[in-house]
Design a protein around this motif. Structure first.
Motif, PDB file in Angstrom:
ATOM      1  N   ARG A   1       8.580  46.608 -23.405  1.00  0.00           N
ATOM      2  CA  ARG A   1       8.143  46.732 -24.804  1.00  0.00           C
ATOM      3  C   ARG A   1       9.314  46.903 -25.765  1.00  0.00           C
ATOM      4  NH1 ARG A   1       3.007  50.707 -23.588  1.00  0.00           N
ATOM      5  NH2 ARG A   1       1.679  49.057 -22.761  1.00  0.00           N
ATOM      6  N   GLY A   2      10.520  46.929 -25.226  1.00  0.00           N
ATOM      7  CA  GLY A   2      11.703  47.070 -26.073  1.00  0.00           C
ATOM      8  C   GLY A   2      12.010  48.495 -26.474  1.00  0.00           C
ATOM      9  N   TRP A   3      11.417  49.450 -25.805  1.00  0.00           N
ATOM     10  CA  TRP A   3      11.631  50.851 -26.144  1.00  0.00           C
ATOM     11  C   TRP A   3      12.876  51.396 -25.461  1.00  0.00           C
ATOM     12  CZ3 TRP A   3       5.956  52.440 -24.803  1.00  0.00           C
ATOM     13  CH2 TRP A   3       5.111  52.043 -25.841  1.00  0.00           C
ATOM     14  N   ARG A   4      13.506  52.338 -26.117  1.00  0.00           N
ATOM     15  CA  ARG A   4      14.586  53.130 -25.518  1.00  0.00           C
ATOM     16  C   ARG A   4      13.946  54.431 -25.055  1.00  0.00           C
ATOM     17  NH1 ARG A   4      19.402  51.066 -26.481  1.00  0.00           N
ATOM     18  NH2 ARG A   4      20.622  52.967 -26.500  1.00  0.00           N
ATOM     19  N   VAL A   5      14.442  54.965 -23.939  1.00  0.00           N
ATOM     20  CA  VAL A   5      13.750  56.067 -23.271  1.00  0.00           C
ATOM     21  C   VAL A   5      14.714  57.187 -22.901  1.00  0.00           C
ATOM     22  CG1 VAL A   5      12.373  56.686 -21.234  1.00  0.00           C
ATOM     23  CG2 VAL A   5      12.092  54.431 -22.277  1.00  0.00           C
TER      24      VAL A   5
ATOM     25  N   ARG B   1      25.555  62.622 -19.010  1.00  0.00           N
ATOM     26  CA  ARG B   1      26.970  62.943 -18.829  1.00  0.00           C
ATOM     27  C   ARG B   1      27.927  61.799 -19.193  1.00  0.00           C
ATOM     28  NH1 ARG B   1      24.838  64.395 -13.575  1.00  0.00           N
ATOM     29  NH2 ARG B   1      24.523  66.629 -13.416  1.00  0.00           N
ATOM     30  N   VAL B   2      27.437  60.560 -19.187  1.00  0.00           N
ATOM     31  CA  VAL B   2      28.336  59.420 -19.384  1.00  0.00           C
ATOM     32  C   VAL B   2      28.754  59.299 -20.851  1.00  0.00           C
ATOM     33  CG1 VAL B   2      27.396  58.164 -17.405  1.00  0.00           C
ATOM     34  CG2 VAL B   2      26.490  57.724 -19.689  1.00  0.00           C
ATOM     35  N   ASN B   3      29.923  58.734 -21.062  1.00  0.00           N
ATOM     36  CA  ASN B   3      30.439  58.583 -22.420  1.00  0.00           C
ATOM     37  C   ASN B   3      29.645  57.598 -23.254  1.00  0.00           C
ATOM     38  OD1 ASN B   3      32.486  60.434 -22.014  1.00  0.00           O
ATOM     39  ND2 ASN B   3      33.932  58.878 -21.271  1.00  0.00           N
ATOM     40  N   ASP B   4      29.042  56.608 -22.600  1.00  0.00           N
ATOM     41  CA  ASP B   4      28.304  55.592 -23.352  1.00  0.00           C
ATOM     42  C   ASP B   4      26.787  55.803 -23.292  1.00  0.00           C
ATOM     43  OD1 ASP B   4      27.918  54.860 -20.704  1.00  0.00           O
ATOM     44  OD2 ASP B   4      28.208  52.714 -21.083  1.00  0.00           O
ATOM     45  N   ALA B   5      26.339  57.038 -23.195  1.00  0.00           N
ATOM     46  CA  ALA B   5      24.901  57.326 -23.134  1.00  0.00           C
ATOM     47  C   ALA B   5      24.164  56.719 -24.329  1.00  0.00           C
ATOM     48  CB  ALA B   5      24.649  58.833 -23.069  1.00  0.00           C
ATOM     49  N   ALA B   6      24.789  56.675 -25.478  1.00  0.00           N
ATOM     50  CA  ALA B   6      24.151  56.118 -26.676  1.00  0.00           C
ATOM     51  C   ALA B   6      23.800  54.649 -26.503  1.00  0.00           C
ATOM     52  CB  ALA B   6      25.061  56.299 -27.888  1.00  0.00           C
ATOM     53  N   ASP B   7      24.490  53.951 -25.608  1.00  0.00           N
ATOM     54  CA  ASP B   7      24.259  52.520 -25.392  1.00  0.00           C
ATOM     55  C   ASP B   7      23.252  52.232 -24.293  1.00  0.00           C
ATOM     56  OD1 ASP B   7      26.226  52.008 -27.322  1.00  0.00           O
ATOM     57  OD2 ASP B   7      27.808  52.032 -25.798  1.00  0.00           O
ATOM     58  N   GLN B   8      22.784  53.237 -23.597  1.00  0.00           N
ATOM     59  CA  GLN B   8      21.918  53.042 -22.433  1.00  0.00           C
ATOM     60  C   GLN B   8      20.449  52.931 -22.843  1.00  0.00           C
ATOM     61  OE1 GLN B   8      23.241  52.542 -19.457  1.00  0.00           O
ATOM     62  NE2 GLN B   8      25.261  52.869 -20.364  1.00  0.00           N
ATOM     63  N   PRO B   9      19.700  52.018 -22.214  1.00  0.00           N
ATOM     64  CA  PRO B   9      18.269  51.911 -22.539  1.00  0.00           C
ATOM     65  C   PRO B   9      17.447  53.088 -22.019  1.00  0.00           C
ATOM     66  CG  PRO B   9      18.856  50.357 -20.807  1.00  0.00           C
ATOM     67  CD  PRO B   9      20.137  51.001 -21.262  1.00  0.00           C
ATOM     68  N   ILE B  10      17.904  53.696 -20.917  1.00  0.00           N
ATOM     69  CA  ILE B  10      17.243  54.872 -20.348  1.00  0.00           C
ATOM     70  C   ILE B  10      18.309  55.916 -20.067  1.00  0.00           C
ATOM     71  CG2 ILE B  10      15.915  55.812 -18.411  1.00  0.00           C
ATOM     72  CD1 ILE B  10      14.836  52.955 -17.944  1.00  0.00           C
ATOM     73  N   VAL B  11      18.079  57.136 -20.542  1.00  0.00           N
ATOM     74  CA  VAL B  11      18.998  58.241 -20.264  1.00  0.00           C
ATOM     75  C   VAL B  11      18.218  59.365 -19.606  1.00  0.00           C
ATOM     76  CG1 VAL B  11      20.511  59.997 -21.269  1.00  0.00           C
ATOM     77  CG2 VAL B  11      20.551  57.661 -22.165  1.00  0.00           C
ATOM     78  N   LEU B  12      18.767  59.854 -18.501  1.00  0.00           N
ATOM     79  CA  LEU B  12      18.206  61.018 -17.818  1.00  0.00           C
ATOM     80  C   LEU B  12      18.900  62.252 -18.368  1.00  0.00           C
ATOM     81  CD1 LEU B  12      18.282  59.575 -14.208  1.00  0.00           C
ATOM     82  CD2 LEU B  12      16.380  59.564 -15.811  1.00  0.00           C
ATOM     83  N   ALA B  13      18.108  63.216 -18.825  1.00  0.00           N
ATOM     84  CA  ALA B  13      18.663  64.393 -19.498  1.00  0.00           C
ATOM     85  C   ALA B  13      17.982  65.660 -19.009  1.00  0.00           C
ATOM     86  CB  ALA B  13      18.486  64.249 -21.007  1.00  0.00           C
ATOM     87  N   ILE B  14      18.597  66.776 -19.339  1.00  0.00           N
ATOM     88  CA  ILE B  14      17.991  68.082 -19.042  1.00  0.00           C
ATOM     89  C   ILE B  14      17.828  68.924 -20.304  1.00  0.00           C
ATOM     90  CG2 ILE B  14      18.746  68.120 -16.640  1.00  0.00           C
ATOM     91  CD1 ILE B  14      20.998  70.043 -17.536  1.00  0.00           C
TER      92      ILE B  14
END
Length: 150
Positions: free
Chosen positions: A28-32, A64-77
């Motif tokens: 659907r083109g969503w970032r998550v 943790r990664v430097n390019d998290a802003a560019d990722q379509p899916i980010v795992l976070a706490i």
């Protein structure tokens, strides 16, 4: 208005349910953002998303990664939104973020076999209703297909 979907997991795990839901989100083109409650759990989900299917993978990274802003899916706490996601998945009783109204969709996956998870989900449901969110409840049928329940 933020839509909040409650997925009641019974006889199934987050590891089985999460990847197909993430695939649909990307279609659907969503970032998550997927929020869990510990670095160890986020790391386990990270490893799983690379290998859950032989013929596919989900492009993602951890916070943790430097390019998290560019990722379509980010795992976070934490509650932050490192990739500007419009959808947030909450697993392992991760709390609703303070900025929940800033998302198009929130998806809470909760273990229906765990009394603490049920109590947490009921409390989150009440909170979401009080905030005026569009709240729906989903449960798998006998064939494993998700059905909206009342």
């Amino acid at each position: 208005m933020t839509e909040v979907l409650f997925y009641h997991l019974q006889n199934m795990t987050v590891e089985n349910v999460l990847p197909p839901l993430l695939e649909k989100s990307l279609d659907r083109g969503w970032r998550v953002v997927v929020q869990s409650t510990s670095p160890e759990r986020a790391d386990a989900l990270d490893a799983h998303l690379w290998t859950y299917r032989d013929d596919s993978f989900l492009p993602h990274a951890t916070w943790r990664v430097n390019d998290a802003a560019d990722q379509p899916i980010v795992l976070a706490i934490e509650e932050d939104n490192p990739n500007g996601a419009n959808v947030r998945f909450l697993v392992d009783n991760a709390a609703l973020p303070q900025d929940a109204q800033g998302y198009e969709r929130m998806v809470l996956l909760f273990n229906g076999d765990d009394p603490d998870a049920l109590t947490f989900a009921r409390s989150a449901w009440t909170d979401c209703k009080a905030r005026g969110f569009d709240v729906t409840y989903w449960q798998a049928d006998e064939r494993g297909r998700w059905q909206r329940r009342n």
